[in-house]
Design an enzyme around this catalytic site. Structure first.
Site, PDB file in Angstrom:
ATOM      1  N   ASP A  31       1.042  -1.193   0.091  1.00 41.68           N
ATOM      2  CA  ASP A  31       0.167  -0.067  -0.169  1.00 41.68           C
ATOM      3  C   ASP A  31       0.996   1.323  -0.170  1.00 41.68           C
ATOM      4  O   ASP A  31       1.775   1.456   0.814  1.00 41.68           O
ATOM      5  CB  ASP A  31      -1.007   0.043   1.201  1.00 41.68           C
ATOM      6  CG  ASP A  31      -2.091   0.879   1.264  1.00 41.68           C
ATOM      7  OD1 ASP A  31      -3.274   0.452   0.959  1.00 41.68           O
ATOM      8  OD2 ASP A  31      -1.740   2.349   0.976  1.00 41.68           O
ATOM      9  N   ASN A  86     -12.585  -3.382   3.262  1.00 45.28           N
ATOM     10  CA  ASN A  86     -13.576  -2.215   3.264  1.00 45.28           C
ATOM     11  C   ASN A  86     -14.523  -2.143   2.345  1.00 45.28           C
ATOM     12  O   ASN A  86     -14.134  -2.378   0.944  1.00 45.28           O
ATOM     13  CB  ASN A  86     -12.816  -0.956   3.607  1.00 45.28           C
ATOM     14  CG  ASN A  86     -11.660  -0.793   4.288  1.00 45.28           C
ATOM     15  OD1 ASN A  86     -12.033  -1.264   5.598  1.00 45.28           O
ATOM     16  ND2 ASN A  86     -10.623  -0.139   4.261  1.00 45.28           N
ATOM     17  N   GLY A  92     -15.686   2.468   4.421  1.00 45.64           N
ATOM     18  CA  GLY A  92     -14.473   3.235   4.396  1.00 45.64           C
ATOM     19  C   GLY A  92     -13.362   2.933   3.054  1.00 45.64           C
ATOM     20  O   GLY A  92     -12.392   3.286   3.039  1.00 45.64           O
ATOM     21  N   GLN A  93     -14.383   2.541   2.040  1.00 46.26           N
ATOM     22  CA  GLN A  93     -13.845   2.169   0.613  1.00 46.26           C
ATOM     23  C   GLN A  93     -13.294   3.256  -0.266  1.00 46.26           C
ATOM     24  O   GLN A  93     -14.393   4.076  -0.224  1.00 46.26           O
ATOM     25  CB  GLN A  93     -14.903   0.988  -0.005  1.00 46.26           C
ATOM     26  CG  GLN A  93     -13.974   0.714  -1.095  1.00 46.26           C
ATOM     27  CD  GLN A  93     -14.812  -0.504  -2.071  1.00 46.26           C
ATOM     28  OE1 GLN A  93     -15.902  -0.914  -1.746  1.00 46.26           O
ATOM     29  NE2 GLN A  93     -14.499  -1.000  -3.017  1.00 46.26           N
ATOM     30  N   HIS A  99     -10.290  -5.178  -3.054  1.00 44.21           N
ATOM     31  CA  HIS A  99      -9.006  -5.574  -2.642  1.00 44.21           C
ATOM     32  C   HIS A  99      -9.175  -5.963  -1.110  1.00 44.21           C
ATOM     33  O   HIS A  99      -9.930  -5.575  -0.510  1.00 44.21           O
ATOM     34  CB  HIS A  99      -8.111  -4.182  -2.787  1.00 44.21           C
ATOM     35  CG  HIS A  99      -8.680  -2.853  -2.188  1.00 44.21           C
ATOM     36  ND1 HIS A  99      -9.607  -2.038  -2.789  1.00 44.21           N
ATOM     37  CD2 HIS A  99      -8.420  -2.371  -0.783  1.00 44.21           C
ATOM     38  CE1 HIS A  99      -9.744  -1.079  -2.257  1.00 44.21           C
ATOM     39  NE2 HIS A  99      -9.366  -1.268  -0.944  1.00 44.21           N
ATOM     40  N   HIS A 101      -6.874  -5.820   2.145  1.00 41.32           N
ATOM     41  CA  HIS A 101      -5.590  -5.343   3.094  1.00 41.32           C
ATOM     42  C   HIS A 101      -5.039  -6.386   3.952  1.00 41.32           C
ATOM     43  O   HIS A 101      -5.873  -7.101   4.641  1.00 41.32           O
ATOM     44  CB  HIS A 101      -5.852  -3.936   4.012  1.00 41.32           C
ATOM     45  CG  HIS A 101      -6.551  -2.854   3.232  1.00 41.32           C
ATOM     46  ND1 HIS A 101      -5.861  -1.822   3.008  1.00 41.32           N
ATOM     47  CD2 HIS A 101      -7.912  -2.624   2.884  1.00 41.32           C
ATOM     48  CE1 HIS A 101      -6.541  -0.790   2.640  1.00 41.32           C
ATOM     49  NE2 HIS A 101      -7.816  -1.382   2.340  1.00 41.32           N
TER      50      HIS A 101
HETATM   51  P1  5GP Z   1      -9.774   1.355   0.678  1.00 37.28           P
HETATM   52  O1  5GP Z   1      -9.708   2.818   1.482  1.00 37.28           O
HETATM   53  O2  5GP Z   1     -10.466   1.488  -0.657  1.00 37.28           O
HETATM   54  O3  5GP Z   1     -10.054   0.168   1.491  1.00 37.28           O
HETATM   55  O4  5GP Z   1      -8.080   1.393   0.386  1.00 37.28           O
HETATM   56  C1  5GP Z   1      -7.623   1.855  -0.875  1.00 37.28           C
HETATM   57  C2  5GP Z   1      -5.946   1.753  -0.361  1.00 37.28           C
HETATM   58  O5  5GP Z   1      -5.294   1.804  -1.652  1.00 37.28           O
HETATM   59  C3  5GP Z   1      -5.511   2.844   0.505  1.00 37.28           C
HETATM   60  O6  5GP Z   1      -5.056   2.245   1.543  1.00 37.28           O
HETATM   61  C4  5GP Z   1      -4.479   3.500  -0.405  1.00 37.28           C
HETATM   62  O7  5GP Z   1      -3.418   3.962   0.353  1.00 37.28           O
HETATM   63  C5  5GP Z   1      -4.187   2.612  -1.446  1.00 37.28           C
HETATM   64  N1  5GP Z   1      -3.780   3.190  -2.657  1.00 37.28           N
HETATM   65  C6  5GP Z   1      -4.597   4.207  -3.544  1.00 37.28           C
HETATM   66  N2  5GP Z   1      -3.932   4.388  -4.544  1.00 37.28           N
HETATM   67  C7  5GP Z   1      -2.694   3.643  -4.816  1.00 37.28           C
HETATM   68  C8  5GP Z   1      -1.924   3.417  -5.548  1.00 37.28           C
HETATM   69  O8  5GP Z   1      -1.953   4.081  -6.797  1.00 37.28           O
HETATM   70  N3  5GP Z   1      -0.701   2.629  -5.141  1.00 37.28           N
HETATM   71  C9  5GP Z   1      -0.683   2.132  -4.117  1.00 37.28           C
HETATM   72  N4  5GP Z   1       0.306   1.114  -3.865  1.00 37.28           N
HETATM   73  N5  5GP Z   1      -1.640   1.932  -3.247  1.00 37.28           N
HETATM   74  C10 5GP Z   1      -2.667   2.802  -3.471  1.00 37.28           C
END
Ligand code: 5GP
Ligand code: ZN
Length: 113
Positions: A31, A86, A92-93, A99, A101
């Site tokens: 991440d 998420n 919190g998505q 994906h 985590h």
């Molecule tokens: P969500 O908030 O949707 O559960 O998680 C999205 C995650 O993707 C976040 O933790 C954010 O830091 C990560 N993220 C978003 N854009 C990128 C990217 O371009 N590269 C990487 N490596 N992580 C990303």
């Protein structure tokens, strides 16, 4: 491939990232905004907006297996880790490409925020 989706671009190599693990169906990478000493993401190469959109429940099992492999490869198997999905606004998505985590390297508090 969903044009404009950042995780589709990562999955197909358009945006290069360090691959922690990859198989024909999933891609595992760090991440970019780590919330723990180890914070990796597991994405299916096929685009699904959320876990609600997955048509094959077995894909989720294979995704968990990829997440476990990612945990092993980042040496979290002894100390432990947390897998989080998420989903939509209250979950919190922020990226609408499914994906998982995988977080570890410190004690993960409960309940989460
Ligand atoms: P969500 O908030 O949707 O559960 O998680 C999205 C995650 O993707 C976040 O933790 C954010 O830091 C990560 N993220 C978003 N854009 C990128 C990217 O371009 N590269 C990487 N490596 N992580 C990303
Ligand atoms: Zn996508």
């Amino acid at each position: 491939m969903n044009t404009g989706c950042i995780f589709c671009k990562i999955a197909n190599g358009q945006i290069p990232v360090h691959a922690i693990y990859e198989n024909e169906e999933f891609f595992v990478f760090p991440d970019r905004n780590a919330q723990a000493p180890v914070h990796i993401l597991v994405i299916p190469k096929k685009h699904f907006e959320t876990i609600l959109d997955v048509d094959d429940p077995n894909l989720l099992g294979r995704g968990l297996s990829a997440a476990i492999e990612g945990a092993r490869r980042t040496n979290l198997d002894e100390s432990g880790f947390r897998i989080v999905i998420n989903t939509r606004d209250d979950g919190g998505q922020t990226v609408y490409h499914l994906h998982f985590h995988v977080l570890g390297g410190r004690f993960m508090n409960w309940p989460p925020g």
